[in-house]
Design a protein around this motif. Structure first.
Motif, PDB file in Angstrom:
ATOM      1  N   TYR A 194     -13.112  19.747 -18.940  1.00  0.00           N
ATOM      2  CA  TYR A 194     -11.743  19.415 -18.573  1.00  0.00           C
ATOM      3  C   TYR A 194     -11.646  18.010 -17.964  1.00  0.00           C
ATOM      4  N   ASN A 207      -8.308  19.249 -22.724  1.00  0.00           N
ATOM      5  CA  ASN A 207      -9.364  18.711 -21.867  1.00  0.00           C
ATOM      6  C   ASN A 207      -9.420  17.185 -21.870  1.00  0.00           C
ATOM      7  N   LYS A 267      -2.191  19.552 -20.565  1.00  0.00           N
ATOM      8  CA  LYS A 267      -3.344  19.586 -19.659  1.00  0.00           C
ATOM      9  C   LYS A 267      -3.138  20.614 -18.557  1.00  0.00           C
ATOM     10  N   THR A 277      -3.674  24.069 -19.833  1.00  0.00           N
ATOM     11  CA  THR A 277      -5.101  24.243 -20.124  1.00  0.00           C
ATOM     12  C   THR A 277      -5.889  24.491 -18.838  1.00  0.00           C
ATOM     13  N   LYS A 278      -5.553  23.723 -17.809  1.00  0.00           N
ATOM     14  CA  LYS A 278      -6.249  23.879 -16.524  1.00  0.00           C
ATOM     15  C   LYS A 278      -6.051  25.296 -15.984  1.00  0.00           C
ATOM     16  N   HIS A 336      -8.124  27.693 -17.874  1.00  0.00           N
ATOM     17  CA  HIS A 336      -9.532  27.634 -17.453  1.00  0.00           C
ATOM     18  C   HIS A 336      -9.724  28.426 -16.172  1.00  0.00           C
TER      19      HIS A 336
END
Lengths: 437, 351, 583
Positions: A158, A198, A346, A349-350, A353
């Motif tokens: 990331y 990422n 992003k 996505t974070k 994760h």
């Protein structure tokens, strides 16, 4: 003062025009000085009296330049990596037919034919796409080393990855197209978006990526192989890997239609394909893969050999025709769904994760389902495979008559689509994160 | 610079109207200046005197009217063809040229032979007493010296007329007196028709043959300094030149009734214009024990040869100068006095 | 003498304008008109027509070419563009703020006080403008980037990082450093011209310290400040390079650049954005002119003195030098990084390079001297053209009443906002079809590069010319005319000598910034032997092995430009002094 300026001007003009001598050859190329200089020197030595004038432009600008100046063309050769640029030139009738006479050149490299089937351009070196990384960076931050494209989508990567926009870089466009052809439209985009989540940055120059990796501003970059090889050749602590879904694509050279110095242009192509010319490709600052299999005998031990190495055998067959049909669509999709929506992409996505990490500790079926929904939302595409390659869509970009919408309208639609999906995905992901906390 | 120059020329200004946009600056100006005359434009700031000067020099253009130099209309001539020398208020010496270069400039523009230029520069600098400073820069000179360079630069071209735009305003008081005498002497020697713009009446009085008093773009009166002082044609001129007492009132038969009730007999031959006021100079009246104009002394100033009393008459205050000789008793503030004014000294002027 | 005044027939000029300054223009109206027409023609051929050949696309439908305004509607309806517009506005405004913070102390301390090394500070303060493209970016990343020297050290010592180079704030940081010299130069010039008596009067009335600055010096210097600040605003708004090197694309100028260079030359949106940029630049310039109206504080040059400087106390001195050194350290850091990079063998993910070498210089000096020669020639010619045209326009606008003279000013000012790529493509379109005898296209002559650069840098020289002319009291010109000099002679003998200093400043600015011009050049370079330095840099910076060499070439470029600047400054000072002018 005015008089002396005019005088000086006149003198300089005269001096400059006097430099055109017995023979000269003008080539427009996207290749850097490191590549062109040794080849130019060797060529000029092999053909005494001929000067090679190198005009350095990036691929797109080069194509545009030939278009703008076709009425009074002064360029003899176009010399660049991306085969699709040559396809564009061919379609616009800006290239001349020429079949090289050189022997000992492979028919195919990887699974890609070396020469244009219609004979408008010829491959002289091969390149493949892959991942390069900065070893110091990766070691300092205790990050993993990637093997496949999908690896880059994992949590540890990331904010460490860089890519250049496919609309700005012919090579990245091919990389994206390769993934889409190798994995299929939907799965391909899913992977691309997961990797893009990422990303630290999307650069607007191909070389921006290796530059950032070399300086250690980012850890990983998605690049064409020679960027990595020549960086290694210059001493940078970087490494490179070819993922299994890649393709070897020839870098090409073609004679421009109505070339003023056709004879010299042909001589240059023959020189490039000659044993001496091919050997030059092994120079540390160039590092391209020759298309003459015999040349590899002179290569350093760890030099990749597409005619022998296992991982470079049986690669994907790149479909240049399909690529050409949807090339604008792919570029604009990437820009509107990723480049200009990078912050929300992003962010989600974070969160995903984080959800993944929490799930690994303590499973939760509902959260897992939500996370999957979120991933599906992220992966959603505004157009299908078929639509992307349809002529109506293309017309929006090229200004054809049967267009479905103006490009700006399409862009806004796609951007709005992405924004909405990412927001929805963010909501799901947040919900999932709440459940597992 | 031998004095045997071209003959002095007359300046005639006829029916000039000039405005900047909607703002009128000169209104219907008519003026005749005699050859060789030293003439002054006098007036408060904003009265249009500098604009009139610039009109003559060609830096301003009138909407109507004519400017005649020696009988020729110069309206169509650009500044550089008028042969009208002007000394600017700021002197406008070019800082990048030496004194000699500054003076030579106009001669060079006239493409005179080099020897001739050198001679005339030398003459001009001699004339203003600055020969020793020929190679200096303007920045290295005092204000008075700069002023003299500006004059030398202008007269070196032997202009038809000489225009001086407040040339003394940047000098200190002592310099002013000596420079204005020099200017006057120089003008006499050259016999140049000269116009001098100033807002200072003392300067105008001492230097010029005749002058025009201006107000708001209008020439209020033209005459010699003495004429204007003695016989001002209107309240503005009377008030602008020297001190004047002005009292409101109206004509009632053969007397002038001052506001407040006092009545002054009008001499037979006097014609009082409509709306006129009573005007007299402080030194023309005296304090008396009885009379029509009566009021208290409100202040007293000892001036040496005279004593100036302020006396309140009705709503107005008038000044009376009494000659002083040692031993005289002075009146005190608060004393009730009468002001005696000889009828022939009384002026009745309209605005 | 009296025999020479035979009145020539002349054109009489309707004379209804109020001001006293823009007068004249009676006899030589034809000369002035010819000059104005010549300049108008030049601007038309080399600015308006090329830009129009490209910009008209903004008003046509893609594909059919039918005229339409729908593209502007699309602009307003596209979130990305609207967002970019506001981002650009924000970045430009904030850059002005930060650039002012950097420039104010430098300008004030070096002009109003006895400050040793003031000339050096002024010269160094100009350097940030000469940042070679590409290498400058790499050097900045290596120093301030997220894994640059500063952040690596911070992380090691204190375990945190600062995102100096991230997002919009990164752009503001970069732009403030890059463009603050515009404010420094203009503000310094204005401050220098304030009569010492102005400050003394205020001190006499009890004002001192910061209040003295805020209430007296700053308002008096406001014209200079606004001129500099508006220039910074427009430049930042139109700048492509800095946002892109930070990978910030959601700003207007980068959007235009990206669209034109990647989507294609027929796509209208890039030109729509360009039109928006041009309009905004013109509006900004017009607005700053409105602000400055009636605030012309020019003083006539008369006598000496009046410009003496104040002394600093010991404590104040220490503080002043501290502030100046801090600012200089910050704004010169990129150049320091550049020097390090040019000497580095490998510099990757470490605070300092692994090792040092001179090899890059050897390589550059070996094969790049042609670039250097071309750069000096092109930038010198371009700056000379700029000064000539800028001076002429300033004179026509400020000193004559030619109808339409303001148009020249607007045209030249609009050049500020024309993206370099647009100009480059425009030149190709407009001049490639025109061939010289012998079949060589006009667009391939290197003189076209010079003209393109000259057009791009004209606004700088124009501003300097305005400032210089405004400083000259009109009485100095009237005195010359009064003594028999025609308008043309007056210009030659009085105006030009007195403007020399200002024109030279314009020359230096145009020259220095032209030397690192890239965007228009990239489109127009026809072959290596005609290429200037920025093109050489571009070529070098496309390869890993070229990084050090590129940096070395960048350092050489900066040094050459700085030396040229220093020399011309020296010459100017000397000639000014010889002329007895205050400097």
């Amino acid at each position: 003062m005015v008089r002396s300026i005019v005088l000086a001007l006149g003198l300089v003009l005269v001096a400059h025009s006097a430099s055109a001598q017995m023979g000269s050859l003008t080539v427009v190329t996207s290749f850097s000085k490191d590549v062109t200089d040794p080849i130019r020197r060797a060529f000029e030595k092999s053909a005494p009296g001929v000067t090679l004038e190198v005009q350095n432009r990036n691929t797109n600008a080069g194509v545009k330049y030939l278009e703008e100046t076709r009425a009074n063309n002064q360029v003899d050769l176009f010399w660049a990596s991306a085969p699709d640029a040559f396809e564009v030139l061919k379609a616009k009738k800006l290239l001349a037919l020429y079949k090289p006479k050189a022997r000992g050149i492979a028919e195919k490299v990887g699974s890609y034919p070396v020469n244009d089937k219609d004979g408008f351009y010829s491959g002289f070196a091969a390149s493949g796409y892959g991942i390069m990384w900065n070893d110091r960076y990766v070691k300092a931050k205790k990050l993993p080393t990637p093997k496949e494209w999908q690896d880059l989508a994992q949590a540890p990567y990331y904010d460490h990855v860089s890519i250049s926009a496919p609309s700005r870089s012919g090579t990245t466009h091919l990389t994206i197209e390769t993934i889409l052809q190798g994995e299929g439209w939907d799965k391909g985009w899913r992977i691309i978006k997961e990797i893009s989540g990422n990303l630290h940055q999307v650069t607007d120059r191909s070389f921006g990526v290796p530059e950032a990796v070399n300086s250690g501003q980012v850890g990983y970059g998605i690049v064409i192989d020679f960027f990595a090889f020549s960086s290694q050749g210059s001493g940078f602590p970087v490494k490179f890997v070819y993922p299994s879904v890649t393709t070897l694509v020839p870098a090409n050279v073609g004679i421009v239609a109505n070339a003023p110095n056709r004879m010299f242009a042909e001589a240059f192509i023959e020189f490039l394909l000659s044993p001496a010319g091919q050997e030059l490709l092994l120079t540390p600052t160039i590092r391209r893969l020759p298309v003459r299999p015999a040349t590899y005998e002179k290569a350093p031990p760890d030099y990749p050999n597409p005619f022998k190495d296992k991982n470079l055998q049986g690669l994907l067959t790149f479909n240049a025709e399909l690529s050409e049909k949807r090339s604008e669509a792919v570029d604009v999709l990437f820009d509107q769904l990723i480049t200009f929506q990078l912050a929300p992409l992003k962010a989600v996505t974070k969160t995903l994760h984080d959800v993944e990490a929490a799930l690994a500790k303590k499973d939760n079926a509902q959260a897992r389902a939500l996370a999957k929904e979120a991933r599906d939302l992220v992966a959603a595409m505004p157009v299908t495979d078929a639509q992307a390659a349809a002529p109506e869509l293309r017309a929006a970009f090229t200004g054809g008559k049967q267009k479905s919408a103006r490009q700006a309208e399409l862009e806004q639609q796609w951007a709005a689509f992405a924004k909405e999906k990412y927001a929805a995905a963010q909501a799901k992901a947040d919900e999932a994160l709440k459940l597992v906390r | 610079m031998t004095g045997t120059m071209s003959k002095a020329v007359a300046i005639d200004i006829r029916g000039v109207n000039l405005s900047y946009g909607a703002t009128p600056v000169l209104k219907n100006v008519d003026l005749s200046i005699q050859p060789g005359e030293f003439f002054a434009f006098l007036g408060p700031s904003g009265c249009g005197k500098t604009t009139l000067l610039r009109l003559i020099a060609g830096f301003a253009q009138a909407q109507t009217g004519q400017v005649l130099l020696d009988g020729q209309d110069v309206a169509a001539l650009p500044p550089w063809k008028r042969d009208v020398g002007m000394v600017f208020q700021s002197y406008a010496l070019w800082p990048h040229m030496t004194v000699a270069k500054n003076v030579a400039f106009g001669l060079e523009e006239r493409r005179l032979p080099r020897r001739e230029i050198e001679r005339r520069v030398r003459d001009a600098l001699d004339l203003v007493g600055l020969s020793a400073f020929a190679d200096r820069r303007p920045a290295q000179l005092s204000g008075g010296q700069q002023q003299r360079v500006a004059v030398a630069r202008t007269i070196a071209i032997e202009p038809k007329v000489l225009l001086l735009d407040e040339p003394l305003s940047n000098l200190d008081a002592k310099m002013r007196v000596s420079v204005r005498r020099e200017l006057r002497t120089l003008q006499r020697r050259l016999g140049l028709t000269t116009i001098f713009v100033t807002h200072d009446q003392e300067e105008a009085n001492t230097i010029c043959d005749r002058m025009a008093v201006m107000e708001s773009g209008i020439i209020r009166q033209v005459g010699t300094p003495m004429e204007l002082y003695e016989r001002p044609g209107n309240l503005f001129v009377a008030g602008f030149l020297g001190s004047a007492n002005i009292l409101d009132g109206r004509v009632a038969g053969d007397v002038f009734e001052v506001a407040g009730g006092a009545r002054l007999p009008l001499p037979e031959h006097v014609k009082v214009p409509l709306g006129a006021k009573l005007v007299f100079r402080p030194q023309h009246a005296r304090l008396a024990d009885s009379g029509m104009l009566r009021g208290p002394i409100v202040h007293r100033e000892f001036l040496g040869s005279t004593v100036r009393y302020g006396v309140r008459l009705g709503g107005a205050e008038v000044l009376i100068d009494a000659p002083f000789q040692s031993g005289d008793d002075l009146r005190a503030a608060g004393d009730l006095v009468c002001v005696a004014l000889p009828p022939e000294r009384a002026l009745y002027l309209a605005a | 003498m009296s025999d020479r005044a035979a009145p020539a027939p002349s054109v009489r000029f309707a004379d209804t304008f109020p001001s006293r300054a823009p007068r004249g223009g009676r006899i030589p109206v034809s000369g002035q008109a010819v000059l104005a027409l010549a300049i108008a023609l030049f601007l038309l051929v080399f600015l308006v027509v090329p830009v129009a050949t490209v910009a008209y696309v903004a008003f046509t439908e893609k594909g059919t070419g039918a005229p339409t305004l729908v593209n502007f509607l699309d602009f307003a309806r596209t979130d990305l563009f609207v967002r970019s517009f506001w981002n650009s506005l924000y970045v430009s405004a904030m850059t002005v703020v930060w650039a002012s913070v950097l420039a104010l102390p430098l300008a004030y301390l070096t002009t109003r006080f006895e400050f040793r090394g003031a000339a050096l500070v002024q010269t160094l303060g100009f350097l940030p403008l000469i940042m070679p493209p590409f290498v400058g970016a790499v050097a900045m990343q290596l120093l301030f980037g997220r894994n640059g020297t500063v952040n690596l050290l911070l992380e090691e010592w204190f375990d945190f990082k600062i995102g100096l180079m991230e997002g919009l704030n990164g752009v503001i940081f970069l732009q403030a450093i890059h463009y603050f010299p515009f404010i420094l130069v203009n503000l310094s010039a204005a401050l220098r011209n304030i009569d010492r008596a102005m400050e003394e009067a205020a001190q006499n009335l009890g004002s001192h310290g910061f209040r003295l600055f805020r209430r007296i010096a700053l308002p008096l210097a406001m014209p200079g400040y606004v001129a500099g600040a508006s220039l910074v605003f427009v430049k930042v708004f139109d700048d492509v390079a800095s946002p892109l090197l930070l990978n910030v694309k959601e700003m207007l100028a980068p959007q235009a650049y990206l669209r034109i260079t990647s989507i294609g030359i027929d796509d209208p949106m890039g030109y729509v954005i360009s039109v928006v940029l041009i309009v905004l630049a013109v509006v900004t310039m017009w607005g700053s002119a409105q602000v400055l109206k009636g605030k012309d504080y020019a003083t006539a040059q008369r006598g000496g003195g009046g410009l003496a400087r104040r002394r600093l106390t010991r404590g104040q001195s220490v503080m002043a030098y501290g502030v100046v050194l801090l600012v200089l350290a910050l704004v010169l850091a990129p150049h320091l990084g550049l020097v390090l990079l040019s000497l580095a063998t490998v510099w990757s993910f470490s605070p300092l390079p692994d090792d040092y070498t001179l090899a890059h210089y050897a390589r550059v000096l070996g094969d790049s001297s042609i670039y250097i020669k071309n750069t000096l020639l092109y930038a010198g010619l371009a700056a000379a053209i700029d000064v000539a045209i800028g001076g002429a326009i300033a004179y026509l606008v400020l000193r004559t009443r030619l109808p339409g003279r303001q148009m020249l000013d607007w045209m030249a000012g609009a050049a500020l906002a024309v993206p370099g790529v647009v100009l480059g493509i425009g030149y190709l379109r407009a001049f490639y079809g025109v061939t010289l005898p012998g079949g060589v296209p006009l667009a391939t002559l290197w003189i076209m590069i010079v003209l393109a650069i000259a057009i791009r840098r004209l606004p700088y020289a124009l501003r300097a010319a305005y400032a210089a002319l405004q400083q000259i009291s009109i009485a100095l010109e009237e005195a010359a005319e009064n003594l028999g000099a025609t308008k043309a002679r007056t210009v030659r003998r009085v105006v030009i000598p007195l403007m020399t200093g200002g024109l030279l400043a314009g020359f230096v600015t145009s020259f220095a910034t032209a030397a690192v011009e890239l965007s228009a050049v990239l489109m127009l370079v026809q072959n290596n032997s005609d290429a200037p330095l920025s093109y050489g840099l571009y070529v070098l910076m496309q390869t890993p092995a070229g990084r050090g060499a590129g940096a070395a070439l960048g350092v050489v470029a900066v040094i050459i430009v700085a030396v040229c600047m220093g020399l011309s400054q020296l010459a100017a000072d000397r000639s000014q002094r010889a002329r007895g002018l205050d400097i």
